[in-house]
Design a protein around this motif. Sequence first.
Motif, short mmCIF file in Angstrom:
data_model
loop_
_atom_site.label_atom_id
_atom_site.label_comp_id
_atom_site.label_asym_id
_atom_site.label_seq_id
_atom_site.Cartn_x
_atom_site.Cartn_y
_atom_site.Cartn_z
N ARG A 195 0.53 19.27 4.42
CA ARG A 195 -0.65 19.61 3.80
C ARG A 195 -1.53 19.85 4.44
NH1 ARG A 195 -4.85 14.10 2.33
NH2 ARG A 195 -3.97 13.93 4.02
N PRO B 109 -4.60 11.97 -7.43
CA PRO B 109 -3.88 13.17 -7.68
C PRO B 109 -3.11 12.66 -8.16
CG PRO B 109 -3.64 13.19 -5.34
CD PRO B 109 -4.00 11.32 -5.38
N ASP C 123 -0.41 -2.34 -4.90
CA ASP C 123 -0.24 -1.60 -5.62
C ASP C 123 -0.24 0.08 -4.83
OD1 ASP C 123 0.92 -3.02 -7.34
OD2 ASP C 123 -1.12 -3.72 -8.36
N CYS C 124 -1.07 -0.47 -4.15
CA CYS C 124 -1.69 1.32 -3.46
C CYS C 124 -1.33 1.02 -2.21
CB CYS C 124 -2.65 1.55 -3.69
SG CYS C 124 -3.67 1.35 -5.17
N LYS D 199 1.55 0.41 -1.03
CA LYS D 199 2.91 0.01 -0.72
C LYS D 199 3.37 1.38 -0.55
CE LYS D 199 3.83 0.15 -5.44
NZ LYS D 199 4.40 -0.19 -7.07
N CYS D 200 2.33 2.31 -0.75
CA CYS D 200 2.77 3.61 -0.25
C CYS D 200 1.98 4.19 0.55
CB CYS D 200 2.62 4.22 -1.90
SG CYS D 200 3.79 4.58 -2.63
N VAL E 242 7.87 10.36 -1.08
CA VAL E 242 7.72 9.84 -2.26
C VAL E 242 7.96 11.07 -3.50
CG1 VAL E 242 6.09 8.39 -4.19
CG2 VAL E 242 5.41 8.10 -1.89
N SER F 190 3.27 10.44 1.24
CA SER F 190 1.52 9.65 1.53
C SER F 190 0.58 9.55 1.75
CB SER F 190 2.00 8.50 0.71
OG SER F 190 3.05 7.44 1.03
N PRO F 191 -0.86 9.96 2.03
CA PRO F 191 -1.89 9.77 3.15
C PRO F 191 -1.91 8.22 3.37
CG PRO F 191 -2.59 11.34 1.14
CD PRO F 191 -1.02 9.90 1.22
N ARG G 218 -9.69 1.25 -6.26
CA ARG G 218 -10.58 2.46 -6.76
C ARG G 218 -11.54 2.14 -7.67
NH1 ARG G 218 -6.73 1.92 -12.14
NH2 ARG G 218 -8.05 3.39 -13.02
N HIS H 179 -11.88 5.36 -5.24
CA HIS H 179 -11.01 6.62 -5.58
C HIS H 179 -11.08 6.63 -7.53
CE1 HIS H 179 -10.29 7.16 -1.38
NE2 HIS H 179 -10.15 5.83 -1.07
C1 HEC Z 1 4.33 5.60 -5.04
C2 HEC Z 1 3.54 5.71 -3.81
C3 HEC Z 1 2.34 5.55 -4.27
C4 HEC Z 1 1.32 4.15 -4.87
C5 HEC Z 1 2.27 3.69 -5.07
C6 HEC Z 1 -0.01 5.58 -4.45
N1 HEC Z 1 -0.08 6.53 -3.96
FE1 HEC Z 1 -1.76 7.56 -3.77
N2 HEC Z 1 -0.27 9.32 -2.95
C7 HEC Z 1 1.15 8.88 -2.76
C8 HEC Z 1 1.30 10.49 -2.41
C9 HEC Z 1 2.82 10.57 -2.05
C10 HEC Z 1 0.01 11.30 -2.67
C11 HEC Z 1 0.26 12.46 -1.86
C12 HEC Z 1 0.26 13.89 -3.24
C13 HEC Z 1 -0.04 14.88 -2.88
O1 HEC Z 1 -0.03 15.38 -1.87
O2 HEC Z 1 0.58 15.79 -3.01
C14 HEC Z 1 -1.10 10.38 -2.78
C15 HEC Z 1 -2.24 10.80 -2.89
C16 HEC Z 1 -3.34 9.85 -3.16
C17 HEC Z 1 -4.69 10.13 -2.63
C18 HEC Z 1 -5.55 11.56 -2.57
C19 HEC Z 1 -4.99 11.70 -0.62
C20 HEC Z 1 -5.77 12.84 -0.33
O3 HEC Z 1 -6.77 13.44 1.34
O4 HEC Z 1 -5.73 14.04 -1.40
C21 HEC Z 1 -5.34 9.50 -3.07
C22 HEC Z 1 -7.12 8.70 -2.77
C23 HEC Z 1 -4.43 8.12 -3.36
N3 HEC Z 1 -3.39 7.97 -3.43
C24 HEC Z 1 -4.97 6.75 -3.19
C25 HEC Z 1 -3.85 5.35 -4.54
C26 HEC Z 1 -4.48 4.52 -5.40
C27 HEC Z 1 -5.86 4.19 -5.11
C28 HEC Z 1 -3.43 3.94 -5.69
C29 HEC Z 1 -3.30 2.76 -6.19
C30 HEC Z 1 -4.46 2.50 -7.26
C31 HEC Z 1 -1.70 4.89 -4.80
N4 HEC Z 1 -3.25 5.61 -4.75
C32 HEC Z 1 -0.42 4.34 -5.49
C33 HEC Z 1 2.01 8.57 -3.09
C34 HEC Z 1 1.29 6.89 -3.43
#
Ligand code: HEC
Length: 225
Positions: free
Chosen positions: A72, A91, A103-104, A106-107, A114, A121-122, A133, A136
């Motif tokens: 990134r 995104p 749900d969030c 776990k990653c 991923v 995942s950050p 949420r 976010h």
């Molecule tokens: C399967 C794994 C996974 C799950 C489950 C997941 N995320 Fe993510 N998330 C990612 C990944 C991978 C990225 C990076 C995407 C990219 O850079 O294109 C990301 C990016 C993000 C970002 C952007 C961070 C940034 O600095 O731009 C946010 C905010 C976020 N996720 C919130 C959430 C929330 C809230 C949930 C639960 C509702 C969630 N994510 C569930 C894998 C996951």
Amino acid sequence: MKRLYIIFLFAILMAAAIFVWGYSYKESLREAYVPVEHINEHISIPSEEGVFLRSEYALEYEQMPIDIAHERNLNKYYKNRAFYGGPPTIPHEVSERSMGNKDCLKCHEHGGYVQKFNAYSPVTPHPEKINCRQCHVPQKTEQLFVASTWDKGVHPKIGNQALENSPPIIPHPIQLRENCMACHAGPSAPKEIRTTHPQRINCRQCHVINDKEQKDIGVFTRKSN
Ligand code: HEC
Ligand code: HEC
Ligand code: HEC
Ligand code: HEC
């Protein structure tokens, strides 16, 4: 018969006395036991506690190879925020029923690659705030549908060092950013700010906070000269 009874009672009392004395003597030989986790609870300065939050992973971070294909950068980091310090939008698709939590996390608790999003995942700097949420929101579209004069504001510059090799000053406030390694270490950290030394866990020992712009005072000359 009565005499036997008294002797018997006396023997029991003797045995009990020996047992009690022996037990208390054995106990006194044991070292004072203080559970270690209770000492650790109070060992750090509260305002700096977050700095050490991910320190147990420091050596793993140090050994992680750099995956150049999925890095990134700061541009991407800023682009996803409506203003400096604002919560980034989500995104990727999310389950509509879930507010967050596991749900969030776990990653986002420990990060990792991923495959379906083709990205790392950050790591969240605030795993304790479980209603993700609340702050976010998912992205609805990547296209700008109405032009506006919204100004994102400025972000501080990096590279503010007193000398060439001295530790750069922390250019941002650290409220809600106490957990340095969430953003500065590992494969999801923006490449410009990924630290070369995650193993030096006490970051604020060397990096000091300054959220003021540095001003050049020009060449200093003493008035009397
Ligand atoms: C399967 C794994 C996974 C799950 C489950 C997941 N995320 Fe993510 N998330 C990612 C990944 C991978 C990225 C990076 C995407 C990219 O850079 O294109 C990301 C990016 C993000 C970002 C952007 C961070 C940034 O600095 O731009 C946010 C905010 C976020 N996720 C919130 C959430 C929330 C809230 C949930 C639960 C509702 C969630 N994510 C569930 C894998 C996951
Ligand atoms: C109280 C509001 C709030 C809640 C609740 C919240 N966040 Fe955040 N989050 C923020 C803000 C604000 C930022 C931007 C921090 C900054 O730039 O200083 C952020 C940043 C992030 C980032 C970006 C880190 C990076 O390196 O780019 C991720 C990932 C993230 N949050 C995930 C989550 C997850 C997952 C949850 C739920 C477990 C969550 N957040 C709950 C407000 C919140
Ligand atoms: C939410 C993510 C996040 C957290 C948490 C965070 N930082 Fe940063 N840090 C950044 C970003 C982004 C920059 C680039 C400048 C800016 O946007 O503020 C930066 C810049 C820096 C720089 C300047 C780097 C350079 O090359 O000049 C230092 C030093 C730094 N941070 C130290 C820390 C320390 C120490 C902590 C923990 C107390 C910390 N940061 C916590 C995101 C974070
Ligand atoms: C023993 C002092 C010391 C400690 C502790 C320390 N740093 Fe640094 N840091 C430095 C020095 C010196 C530089 C400048 C290196 C250079 O310019 O070659 C630096 C540079 C940086 C940079 C700019 C990018 C880079 O790596 O050159 C970031 C970001 C950073 N440190 C973050 C951190 C974080 C996060 C921590 C805690 C995990 C930390 N530092 C702990 C001394 C330290």
